[in-house]
Design a protein around this motif. Structure first.
Motif, PDB file in Angstrom:
ATOM      1  N   ASP A  75     120.027 -16.355  44.361  1.00 39.44           N
ATOM      2  CA  ASP A  75     118.811 -16.804  44.377  1.00 39.44           C
ATOM      3  C   ASP A  75     118.280 -18.145  45.115  1.00 39.44           C
ATOM      4  O   ASP A  75     119.249 -18.879  45.218  1.00 39.44           O
ATOM      5  N   GLY A  76     117.112 -18.332  45.421  1.00 47.82           N
ATOM      6  CA  GLY A  76     116.629 -19.549  46.059  1.00 47.82           C
ATOM      7  C   GLY A  76     115.188 -19.714  46.274  1.00 47.82           C
ATOM      8  O   GLY A  76     114.496 -19.060  45.431  1.00 47.82           O
ATOM      9  N   GLY A  77     114.874 -20.904  46.440  1.00 48.38           N
ATOM     10  CA  GLY A  77     113.204 -21.392  46.073  1.00 48.38           C
ATOM     11  C   GLY A  77     113.165 -22.153  45.168  1.00 48.38           C
ATOM     12  O   GLY A  77     113.461 -21.931  44.066  1.00 48.38           O
ATOM     13  N   GLN A  82     107.930 -19.815  46.669  1.00 46.78           N
ATOM     14  CA  GLN A  82     109.374 -19.786  47.379  1.00 46.78           C
ATOM     15  C   GLN A  82     110.580 -19.109  47.004  1.00 46.78           C
ATOM     16  O   GLN A  82     111.703 -18.888  47.601  1.00 46.78           O
ATOM     17  N   ALA A  83     110.029 -18.393  46.078  1.00 47.61           N
ATOM     18  CA  ALA A  83     111.167 -17.543  45.333  1.00 47.61           C
ATOM     19  C   ALA A  83     111.795 -16.528  45.758  1.00 47.61           C
ATOM     20  O   ALA A  83     110.786 -15.546  46.205  1.00 47.61           O
ATOM     21  N   TYR A 144     114.054  -9.584  46.835  1.00 46.30           N
ATOM     22  CA  TYR A 144     112.692  -9.975  46.392  1.00 46.30           C
ATOM     23  C   TYR A 144     112.404 -11.061  47.097  1.00 46.30           C
ATOM     24  O   TYR A 144     113.032 -12.122  47.209  1.00 46.30           O
ATOM     25  N   ASP A 145     110.948 -11.324  47.820  1.00 41.95           N
ATOM     26  CA  ASP A 145     110.498 -12.454  48.008  1.00 41.95           C
ATOM     27  C   ASP A 145     109.048 -12.555  47.536  1.00 41.95           C
ATOM     28  O   ASP A 145     108.076 -12.058  48.004  1.00 41.95           O
ATOM     29  N   PHE A 146     108.923 -13.293  46.291  1.00 43.50           N
ATOM     30  CA  PHE A 146     107.829 -13.226  45.480  1.00 43.50           C
ATOM     31  C   PHE A 146     106.634 -13.605  46.230  1.00 43.50           C
ATOM     32  O   PHE A 146     105.426 -13.437  45.992  1.00 43.50           O
ATOM     33  N   GLY A 147     106.796 -14.890  46.954  1.00 40.46           N
ATOM     34  CA  GLY A 147     105.803 -15.702  47.607  1.00 40.46           C
ATOM     35  C   GLY A 147     105.044 -14.635  48.746  1.00 40.46           C
ATOM     36  O   GLY A 147     103.881 -14.646  49.044  1.00 40.46           O
ATOM     37  N   PHE A 154     107.221  -2.589  39.178  1.00 37.60           N
ATOM     38  CA  PHE A 154     106.569  -2.809  38.161  1.00 37.60           C
ATOM     39  C   PHE A 154     105.598  -3.964  37.956  1.00 37.60           C
ATOM     40  O   PHE A 154     104.356  -3.855  37.612  1.00 37.60           O
ATOM     41  N   LEU A 155     106.110  -4.781  38.655  1.00 33.94           N
ATOM     42  CA  LEU A 155     105.176  -6.310  38.884  1.00 33.94           C
ATOM     43  C   LEU A 155     104.346  -6.144  39.700  1.00 33.94           C
ATOM     44  O   LEU A 155     103.199  -6.516  39.487  1.00 33.94           O
ATOM     45  N   LYS A 156     104.487  -5.512  41.032  1.00 36.44           N
ATOM     46  CA  LYS A 156     103.390  -5.192  41.954  1.00 36.44           C
ATOM     47  C   LYS A 156     102.245  -4.246  41.313  1.00 36.44           C
ATOM     48  O   LYS A 156     101.069  -4.442  41.472  1.00 36.44           O
ATOM     49  N   GLU A 157     102.676  -3.314  40.566  1.00 40.16           N
ATOM     50  CA  GLU A 157     101.687  -2.221  40.089  1.00 40.16           C
ATOM     51  C   GLU A 157     100.845  -3.087  38.782  1.00 40.16           C
ATOM     52  O   GLU A 157      99.600  -3.163  38.774  1.00 40.16           O
TER      53      GLU A 157
END
Length: 167
Positions: A75-77, A82-83, A144-147, A154-157
């Protein structure tokens, strides 16, 4: 998971940045008593396998020999924007090597200057006659690059559904 998907996930620019800049991860495995464990570990990515090094007497050595299926999270950010996370599943193999595992020193050099790394190596050579080299070959990978909106489906939906429902 198909090999080309694994390569694509590991080749993403953000995944490459995590692999180059990070030397710590969380390893999930089942202990000898069958209960789950998640522990922080140092790692080194060789381009084909994640290498973790430890003392031959570490409890995870016997546990991984008995139950080699593992997960690794890198993990980073520091903020939601930045996650980033690299989630890996695979099988671990354990080899006992004389002296130090070369990737152990390579991982340390990622976060130390030359002088500190030389002192670290000297101290390790005095401590270890042998080490366990744990190699994890990925069988499943997600970056995964949440930013940037690269998140679990499932999160995108859920986010899309919430946007559609807003007036």
């Amino acid at each position: 998971m198909e090999q080309h998907v694994i390569v694509a996930e590991l080749s993403a620019a953000g995944a490459q940045e995590l692999l180059a800049a990070t030397s710590m991860a969380h390893l999930a495995y089942n202990a000898e008593d069958g209960t789950p464990r998640v522990i922080p570990v140092g790692f080194f990515w060789t381009g084909t396998e994640f290498v973790i090094s430890t003392a031959t007497t570490s409890p995870k050595v016997a546990a991984l020999r008995a139950r080699p299926d593992v997960a690794l999270s890198i993990d980073g950010g520091d903020t939601p924007e930045q996650a980033r996370a690299l989630s890996v599943r695979g099988r671990a193999s354990v080899e006992i090597v004389d002296g130090l595992v070369p990737e152990y020193l390579a991982a340390a050099r990622k976060s130390m200057g030359a002088e500190a790394a030389a002192e670290f190596e000297k101290n390790c050579r005095e401590m270890y006659d042998q080490m366990a080299r744990i190699a994890i070959v990925p069988s499943w990978v997600r970056f995964y690059d949440f930013g940037a909106g690269r998140m679990p489906k499932f999160l995108k939906e859920l986010a899309e559904r919430n946007r559609e429902q807003r007036p």
